[in-house]
Design a protein around this motif. Sequence first.
Motif, PDB file in Angstrom:
ATOM      1  N   PHE A 189      37.006  75.448 -29.907  1.00  0.00           N
ATOM      2  CA  PHE A 189      37.113  75.093 -31.323  1.00  0.00           C
ATOM      3  C   PHE A 189      35.912  74.245 -31.758  1.00  0.00           C
ATOM      4  N   ALA A 190      35.556  73.248 -30.933  1.00  0.00           N
ATOM      5  CA  ALA A 190      34.416  72.382 -31.257  1.00  0.00           C
ATOM      6  C   ALA A 190      33.110  73.169 -31.270  1.00  0.00           C
ATOM      7  N   ALA A 191      32.969  74.157 -30.403  1.00  0.00           N
ATOM      8  CA  ALA A 191      31.754  74.974 -30.378  1.00  0.00           C
ATOM      9  C   ALA A 191      31.621  75.785 -31.667  1.00  0.00           C
ATOM     10  N   PHE A 192      32.730  76.387 -32.122  1.00  0.00           N
ATOM     11  CA  PHE A 192      32.687  77.125 -33.395  1.00  0.00           C
ATOM     12  C   PHE A 192      32.352  76.180 -34.552  1.00  0.00           C
ATOM     13  N   LEU A 193      32.958  75.017 -34.536  1.00  0.00           N
ATOM     14  CA  LEU A 193      32.693  74.021 -35.576  1.00  0.00           C
ATOM     15  C   LEU A 193      31.224  73.586 -35.556  1.00  0.00           C
ATOM     16  N   LEU A 194      30.673  73.391 -34.382  1.00  0.00           N
ATOM     17  CA  LEU A 194      29.275  72.994 -34.230  1.00  0.00           C
ATOM     18  C   LEU A 194      28.337  74.066 -34.779  1.00  0.00           C
ATOM     19  N   VAL A 195      28.615  75.320 -34.471  1.00  0.00           N
ATOM     20  CA  VAL A 195      27.786  76.420 -34.976  1.00  0.00           C
ATOM     21  C   VAL A 195      27.870  76.477 -36.497  1.00  0.00           C
ATOM     22  N   ALA A 196      29.062  76.299 -37.058  1.00  0.00           N
ATOM     23  CA  ALA A 196      29.217  76.326 -38.518  1.00  0.00           C
ATOM     24  C   ALA A 196      28.464  75.172 -39.169  1.00  0.00           C
ATOM     25  N   ILE A 197      28.569  73.984 -38.612  1.00  0.00           N
ATOM     26  CA  ILE A 197      27.885  72.816 -39.180  1.00  0.00           C
ATOM     27  C   ILE A 197      26.373  72.985 -39.090  1.00  0.00           C
ATOM     28  N   PHE A 198      25.887  73.462 -37.945  1.00  0.00           N
ATOM     29  CA  PHE A 198      24.448  73.684 -37.797  1.00  0.00           C
ATOM     30  C   PHE A 198      23.939  74.696 -38.808  1.00  0.00           C
ATOM     31  N   SER A 199      24.704  75.777 -39.048  1.00  0.00           N
ATOM     32  CA  SER A 199      24.244  76.812 -39.973  1.00  0.00           C
ATOM     33  C   SER A 199      24.252  76.329 -41.426  1.00  0.00           C
TER      34      SER A 199
ATOM     35  N   LEU B 126      24.080  72.793 -42.417  1.00  0.00           N
ATOM     36  CA  LEU B 126      23.181  71.643 -42.578  1.00  0.00           C
ATOM     37  C   LEU B 126      21.734  71.964 -42.226  1.00  0.00           C
ATOM     38  N   PHE B 127      21.513  72.809 -41.244  1.00  0.00           N
ATOM     39  CA  PHE B 127      20.157  73.129 -40.797  1.00  0.00           C
ATOM     40  C   PHE B 127      19.947  74.643 -40.809  1.00  0.00           C
ATOM     41  N   PRO B 128      19.807  75.239 -41.976  1.00  0.00           N
ATOM     42  CA  PRO B 128      19.659  76.699 -42.027  1.00  0.00           C
ATOM     43  C   PRO B 128      18.380  77.191 -41.347  1.00  0.00           C
ATOM     44  N   ALA B 129      17.398  76.321 -41.219  1.00  0.00           N
ATOM     45  CA  ALA B 129      16.143  76.722 -40.581  1.00  0.00           C
ATOM     46  C   ALA B 129      16.294  76.855 -39.065  1.00  0.00           C
ATOM     47  N   VAL B 130      17.277  76.143 -38.495  1.00  0.00           N
ATOM     48  CA  VAL B 130      17.506  76.211 -37.049  1.00  0.00           C
ATOM     49  C   VAL B 130      18.175  77.548 -36.718  1.00  0.00           C
ATOM     50  N   SER B 131      17.685  78.186 -35.704  1.00  0.00           N
ATOM     51  CA  SER B 131      18.224  79.484 -35.303  1.00  0.00           C
ATOM     52  C   SER B 131      19.685  79.349 -34.850  1.00  0.00           C
ATOM     53  N   SER B 132      20.472  80.351 -35.155  1.00  0.00           N
ATOM     54  CA  SER B 132      21.872  80.355 -34.721  1.00  0.00           C
ATOM     55  C   SER B 132      21.974  80.407 -33.206  1.00  0.00           C
ATOM     56  N   ILE B 133      20.994  80.982 -32.547  1.00  0.00           N
ATOM     57  CA  ILE B 133      21.007  81.071 -31.087  1.00  0.00           C
ATOM     58  C   ILE B 133      20.997  79.676 -30.478  1.00  0.00           C
TER      59      ILE B 133
END
Length: 177
Positions: free
Chosen positions: A52-62, A64-71
């Motif tokens: 759950f935390a990993a999915f949340l982390l990916v969503a927050i990164f995408s 807040l930081f759209p320039a950071v790659s999803s990978i």
Amino acid sequence: YCLKCGNQFDKEEETRVATRYSSEAPASEGPQIFSITPTLKFVKLGYAVTVFAAFLLVAIFSILFPAVSSIIAIGFGVLLLLVPAFYHFKQKLIRYTLTDTTIEIDKGMISRSTQNIPLRRIQDVTVSSTFLQRILGFGDIVIDNASETGSKVILDNIDSPRKYADMLLKQMRQLEK
């Protein structure tokens, strides 16, 4: 001949005893009554929370930081899974085994230690569990043994501890006969 009392078996008994020893465990260890490891309930919960935390982390990164790659965000999410994997591995390195004459506690992987407690030296067997442990169906088995140090051995976080304590007490009674 019987290993405990020295009486000679008749042919039928001899075959039955030899089969029992050869099918259950090596004759040097005696038959194995049970072999258990600590519960993995919290490890499984840890995996669920981490996913759950990993999915949340990916969503927050995408967001807040759209320039950071999803990978990269997915990589950090996968790294989170190392925490419950460590505890899973740690729990699997502990094994409690009851044979017909001893309790064996094996711990470790590279440096392994085995503690053997003869059933004849056990003075008391207690099952203890906190309120949360009772709700979740696990607890600790506390064994008082008659050693020089008067030590207590605790079998931590055992699923259905009363069942295993009863099996231990039953084996102790059989050994006294």
